[in-house]
Design a protein around this motif. Sequence first.
Motif, PDB file in Angstrom:
ATOM      1  N   LEU A  73       3.304   6.673  -4.341  1.00 18.43           N
ATOM      2  CA  LEU A  73       4.353   6.183  -3.245  1.00 18.43           C
ATOM      3  C   LEU A  73       5.460   5.444  -3.981  1.00 18.43           C
ATOM      4  O   LEU A  73       6.690   5.305  -3.437  1.00 18.43           O
ATOM      5  N   MET A  74       5.322   5.287  -5.183  1.00 20.17           N
ATOM      6  CA  MET A  74       6.131   4.409  -6.023  1.00 20.17           C
ATOM      7  C   MET A  74       7.536   5.309  -6.305  1.00 20.17           C
ATOM      8  O   MET A  74       8.398   4.869  -6.696  1.00 20.17           O
TER       9      MET A  74
ATOM     10  N   ASN B 271      -0.009  -0.408   0.076  1.00 22.26           N
ATOM     11  CA  ASN B 271       0.128   1.052  -0.044  1.00 22.26           C
ATOM     12  C   ASN B 271       0.395   1.603  -1.458  1.00 22.26           C
ATOM     13  O   ASN B 271       0.050   2.615  -1.447  1.00 22.26           O
ATOM     14  N   TYR B 272       1.206   1.030  -2.155  1.00 22.30           N
ATOM     15  CA  TYR B 272       1.510   1.466  -3.415  1.00 22.30           C
ATOM     16  C   TYR B 272       0.261   1.183  -4.495  1.00 22.30           C
ATOM     17  O   TYR B 272       0.087   1.969  -5.252  1.00 22.30           O
TER      18      TYR B 272
ATOM     19  N   THR C  76      11.397   3.613   1.170  1.00 24.55           N
ATOM     20  CA  THR C  76      10.547   2.435   0.615  1.00 24.55           C
ATOM     21  C   THR C  76      10.269   1.644   1.626  1.00 24.55           C
ATOM     22  O   THR C  76       8.907   1.123   1.815  1.00 24.55           O
TER      23      THR C  76
ATOM     24  N   PRO D  58      -0.533   5.008  -5.663  1.00 20.90           N
ATOM     25  CA  PRO D  58       0.490   5.090  -6.536  1.00 20.90           C
ATOM     26  C   PRO D  58       1.869   5.919  -6.531  1.00 20.90           C
ATOM     27  O   PRO D  58       2.946   5.367  -6.901  1.00 20.90           O
TER      28      PRO D  58
ATOM     29  N   LEU E  78       2.872  -4.753  -0.490  1.00 21.41           N
ATOM     30  CA  LEU E  78       2.631  -3.794  -1.514  1.00 21.41           C
ATOM     31  C   LEU E  78       1.267  -3.065  -1.631  1.00 21.41           C
ATOM     32  O   LEU E  78       1.091  -2.566  -2.439  1.00 21.41           O
TER      33      LEU E  78
ATOM     34  N   SER F  33       6.253   1.144   2.893  1.00 22.94           N
ATOM     35  CA  SER F  33       5.963  -0.285   2.507  1.00 22.94           C
ATOM     36  C   SER F  33       5.024  -0.709   3.740  1.00 22.94           C
ATOM     37  O   SER F  33       3.944  -1.399   3.845  1.00 22.94           O
TER      38      SER F  33
END
Length: 382
Positions: A269-270, A262-263, A309, A267, A260, A313
């Motif tokens: 990337l969400m 990288n998110y 994703t 942000p 988690l 991730s």
Amino acid sequence: MTLPLDYETLRLIWWALIGVLLIGFALTDGFDLGAMALLPFVAKNDLERRMVINTVSATWEGNQVWFILGGGAIFAAWPYVYAVSFSGFYLAMFLVLAALILRPVGFKYRSKRPDPAWRARWDWALFTGGLVPALVFGVAVGNVLLGAPFRLDGDLRASYEGSLLGLFTPFSLLTGVLSVAMLVTHGAGWLAMKLEPGPVQHRARQIGAGAAVATLVLFAAGGAYVAWGGLGFRMADVVDTGGPSNPHLARAIAAPGAWLDNYGAHPWLMAAPLLGLFGPLVALAGLRIRRDALAFAGSTLAAAGIIATVGLSMFPFILPSAIDPASSLTVWNASSSHLTLFIMLVVVLIFLPIVLAYTTWAYRVMFGRVGAEEVRLNPDMY
């Protein structure tokens, strides 16, 4: 020799291109796999089964090339990854290839004889050729997220310490079933869009709607497991992103929850997981209201979002090691040389637009709905 692009940039470009190839495979050959996995459930007699088969008859051979292209690109751009994954997962790869071999044989031989038993056996071969690869690909992704059981010695020789049955863990089975549900949704959207109105199209819509719900639930469950189950790896040392490819130059460590990271750092990337949740809802709506193009667009968004994703991730990891995290393979330590990546990029920039243009033209020319009367009378149909 000074190249126009630095090593770090080329590595990033090729990481993104591999992702594009994997998504391309899921979006094209994915609906073939999904349609064949649906074959016994949406088609109740020989004519209906021929209708389903002929929805993919014009495109399946070209779509399958994406799988070969993806494997070749990994071999050329990420040779360490290719060596470890294709040797360590050899039995799983053999299972996939054996299932994929059933597809062309089934397509070509099924209608050679009118005998119902003969055709029924080839129908099950086509079903197996659709279901098994979809399941095994998903199981493989689950194992990559968990970390593969391999280690590298001082000479970078890999030793794999897993087994075929060891690949089937609760989490990897979840990702495997998610993969099946995702591709069945995609296949149902394709059948709804390609078949003339009738009972087969209706069954495809019904089953596809259930698969879309399953995709949404399983993707959310997988995300919850990753978030709260403590999956992840992280680099322990400072990485020279433009340095030589050597997995021993920077250590990786197992770090619960690191998938988690990288998110939190980026942000935006969400957008990928949100797309993976939004896509099945669009597919479900399209199937329910009989907007077939919308349903297919939704399943396309779902597949792209779910695959993206995983890649986002894990970045910069490509294949982490569960038993020796220091042997993990990343974007920075497992690539081909600077010159190799540059030459490959030049080739891609020349030929990929040609391939995409031809593919688009071919789909446009061969597009149209398949009906019972056409299948019954057209001698060129399977």
